[in-house]
Write an enzyme that holds these catalytic residues in place. Structure first.
Site, PDB file in Angstrom:
ATOM      1  N   LYS A  74       4.285   4.096 -10.275  1.00 55.59           N
ATOM      2  CA  LYS A  74       3.002   4.023  -9.554  1.00 55.59           C
ATOM      3  C   LYS A  74       1.840   3.800 -10.527  1.00 55.59           C
ATOM      4  O   LYS A  74       0.879   3.093 -10.207  1.00 55.59           O
ATOM      5  CB  LYS A  74       2.797   5.303  -8.744  1.00 55.59           C
ATOM      6  CG  LYS A  74       3.852   5.443  -7.638  1.00 55.59           C
ATOM      7  CD  LYS A  74       3.904   6.848  -7.094  1.00 55.59           C
ATOM      8  CE  LYS A  74       4.931   6.961  -5.970  1.00 55.59           C
ATOM      9  NZ  LYS A  74       5.147   8.367  -5.556  1.00 55.59           N
ATOM     10  N   ASP A  93       9.070   8.213 -11.294  1.00 55.71           N
ATOM     11  CA  ASP A  93       8.438   7.755 -10.051  1.00 55.71           C
ATOM     12  C   ASP A  93       6.927   7.592 -10.266  1.00 55.71           C
ATOM     13  O   ASP A  93       6.337   6.582  -9.879  1.00 55.71           O
ATOM     14  CB  ASP A  93       8.735   8.783  -8.945  1.00 55.71           C
ATOM     15  CG  ASP A  93       7.977   8.499  -7.669  1.00 55.71           C
ATOM     16  OD1 ASP A  93       8.406   7.610  -6.917  1.00 55.71           O
ATOM     17  OD2 ASP A  93       6.938   9.160  -7.425  1.00 55.71           O
ATOM     18  N   GLU A 130       0.827  -1.221   0.000  1.00 56.01           N
ATOM     19  CA  GLU A 130       0.000   0.000   0.000  1.00 56.01           C
ATOM     20  C   GLU A 130       0.857   1.265   0.000  1.00 56.01           C
ATOM     21  O   GLU A 130       0.511   2.267  -0.648  1.00 56.01           O
ATOM     22  CB  GLU A 130      -0.897  -0.030   1.255  1.00 56.01           C
ATOM     23  CG  GLU A 130      -1.874   1.105   1.383  1.00 56.01           C
ATOM     24  CD  GLU A 130      -2.924   1.121   0.273  1.00 56.01           C
ATOM     25  OE1 GLU A 130      -3.795   0.255   0.266  1.00 56.01           O
ATOM     26  OE2 GLU A 130      -2.841   2.024  -0.586  1.00 56.01           O
ATOM     27  N   GLY A 175      13.109  20.834   0.896  1.00 56.93           N
ATOM     28  CA  GLY A 175      13.223  19.390   1.140  1.00 56.93           C
ATOM     29  C   GLY A 175      12.177  18.561   0.419  1.00 56.93           C
ATOM     30  O   GLY A 175      12.042  17.361   0.678  1.00 56.93           O
TER      31      GLY A 175
END
Ligand code: NAP
Length: 438
Positions: free
Chosen positions: A206, A202, A130, A188
């Protein structure tokens, strides 16, 4: 009264997420035992450096560099090291030993998921992930379980917080991409090497996971068409804003009928214009959201924090308690269904609406010529808007033309744009962006 069973939990990695998982396991031991039906005993934490700084104070005797031995003796293994190796070998070894595995490693799942799923099936144990998509947001279990009696037709996700932060910054301040990226790095939200985020890799990992669960077919990373946001300019954002849109990097998985009349799934990641009133347009900063369309449920939206140690640990703990409960209750472990057998469509077969910005000469008959070219290529225009500019020095007038099309195929749109470029009245094609939600 029978004594509660104890399950040994091996934690691999104690960084941003792992440290928070260890904290929750130790702090909430009694509540977790009540929910899982077994005590979850943290048997050890594998790291590279046992003396490294941790965000959380944890008993030093739990740390080891011998992940292999730790895994051999565990009922449940949590992999939060990241990267491909040794994570892959350790997960396979855990599954072969009959342990249930929880991971947040989307890079590994995208690269070699099928090997891991098959090993879990063979061993009859659970592999849960998950945390790999949209951090804290419960999205994989709702797709796999809650919607298992429905048919999902489309998934649109903002699944990368870094790129959403950058695009939101560009939208709200008018900043260029490079300046918004520098701000994300200062705060950040972006890594020193932001490639995986800004180039969409990325989000593509997903997208492959979301598509696989939504359409009951295993899609790999190579099935995902991927475009990042590094080419999005401040003027694209300004033009979109002016026309009532916001630009978001979307992971899209949708069932479509290809040019050959056969059904397939288009899985893609690209910058996308959304009307400002679309629910996903309201997702600001580094937040994530996934918007699902299903035949019976209609539209659903899941929203929350897509990253961060503590939010991501919440998703890991949910998987852990669920896997522990199944170990206690016995019976077959839940595996993914792969009965869909729908092929992945190439990007040329995807159909979507488009936004096209054109810099054109301000002459009579220009609009009609452009509209005719679109019609000849089978691309129908939904909105066409013209703004006139006068150059203060030369006093020459030019016009900015903004066109939003109805749904058309990538191939038809590409041919239209090439043909438009050839018209003598066109100074330049200033932007071509896909549109969803119109
Ligand atoms: P991280 O802060 O870099 O921590 C990695 C941990 O793994 C460190 O404790 C490190 O040990 C350990 N480790 C790395 N390689 C190792 C090796 N070869 N042997 C033993 N230990 C090793 O990573 P993270 O941010 O917590 O992310 C963990 C996973 O969760 C990744 O797969 C990531 O994609 C996923 N995830 C993260 C987030 C997030 O917000 N951070 C969100 C969703 C999913 P040392 O401490 O000794 O260096």
């Amino acid at each position: 009264m029978t004594e509660m069973r104890t399950l040994k939990v091996a934690l691999l990695g104690c960084g941003n997420v792992g440290a928070q998982v260890a904290r929750i396991l130790l702090e909430d031991a009694d509540a977790l035992a009540a929910r899982a039906g077994a005590r979850l005993q943290l048997s050890g934490i594998a790291v590279r450096n046992v003396n490294g700084h941790r965000d959380v104070e944890l008993p030093q005797e739990l740390f080891t560099t011998d992940a292999g031995t730790l895994v051999k003796d565990a009922d449940l293994v949590i992999e939060l090291m990241g990267g491909i190796e040794p994570a892959r070998t350790l997960i396979l070894s855990a599954l072969q030993n009959g342990a249930c595995v929880v991971t947040g490693n989307k890079a590994l799942l995208a690269q070699d998921g099928p090997t891991l799923y098959e090993e879990a099936d063979k061993a009859g144990v659970q592999l849960s992930y998950e945390a790999a998509v949209a951090g804290a947001i419960p999205i994989l279990r709702p797709i796999r379980d809650s919607l298992s009696g429905d048919r999902i037709t489309r998934v649109l996700g903002i699944v990368n917080g870094t790129t959403n932060f950058i695009l939101d910054q560009m939208d709200s301040t008018g900043a260029q991409f490079a300046d918004a990226l520098a701000e994300a790095q200062r705060l950040g939200y972006a890594e020193a090497d932001p490639t995986a985020d800004v180039e969409g890799h990325d989000a593509a990992a997903k997208a492959a996971i979301l598509a696989s669960l939504s359409f009951h077919t295993r899609f790999a990373l190579e099935n995902v068409h991927c475009e990042g946001i590094s080419a999005v300019t401040a003027s694209d954002i300004a033009a979109a804003k002016d026309a009532g849109f916001v630009i978001k990097l979307l992971a899209i998985a949708e069932k479509l009928t290809g040019a050959d009349g056969k059904e397939g799934v288009s899985v893609r990641v690209h910058p996308t214009l959304l009307p400002r009133e679309h629910p996903l347009a309201a997702v600001r900063g580094a937040f994530n959201a996934v918007f699902i369309e299903a035949e019976n449920a209609g539209e659903l939206m899941f929203y929350g924090q897509g990253a961060g140690g503590t939010p991501t640990a919440s998703a890991v703990m949910g998987d852990l308690v669920s896997a522990a409960r199944r170990l206690v209750l016995g019976g077959p472990q839940r595996t993914e269904t792969t009965t869909g057998h729908v092929p992945a469509l190439p990007i040329e077969a995807a159909t979507t609406s488009y936004y096209i910005g054109l810099d054109v000469a301000d002459q009579p008959g220009v609009l009609a010529r452009i509209a005719q070219l679109f019609a000849e290529h089978g691309v129908s225009i939904e909105i066409m808007r013209q703004t006139i500019h006068r150059d203060a020095e030369s006093n020459v007038e030019s016009a900015e033309l903004r066109i939003v099309t109805h749904r058309a195929s990538e191939a038809a749109l590409a041919a239209t744009v090439e043909a438009v470029k050839g018209l003598d009245v066109i100074n330049s094609v200033t932007s071509v962006l896909r549109v969803e939600g119109v």
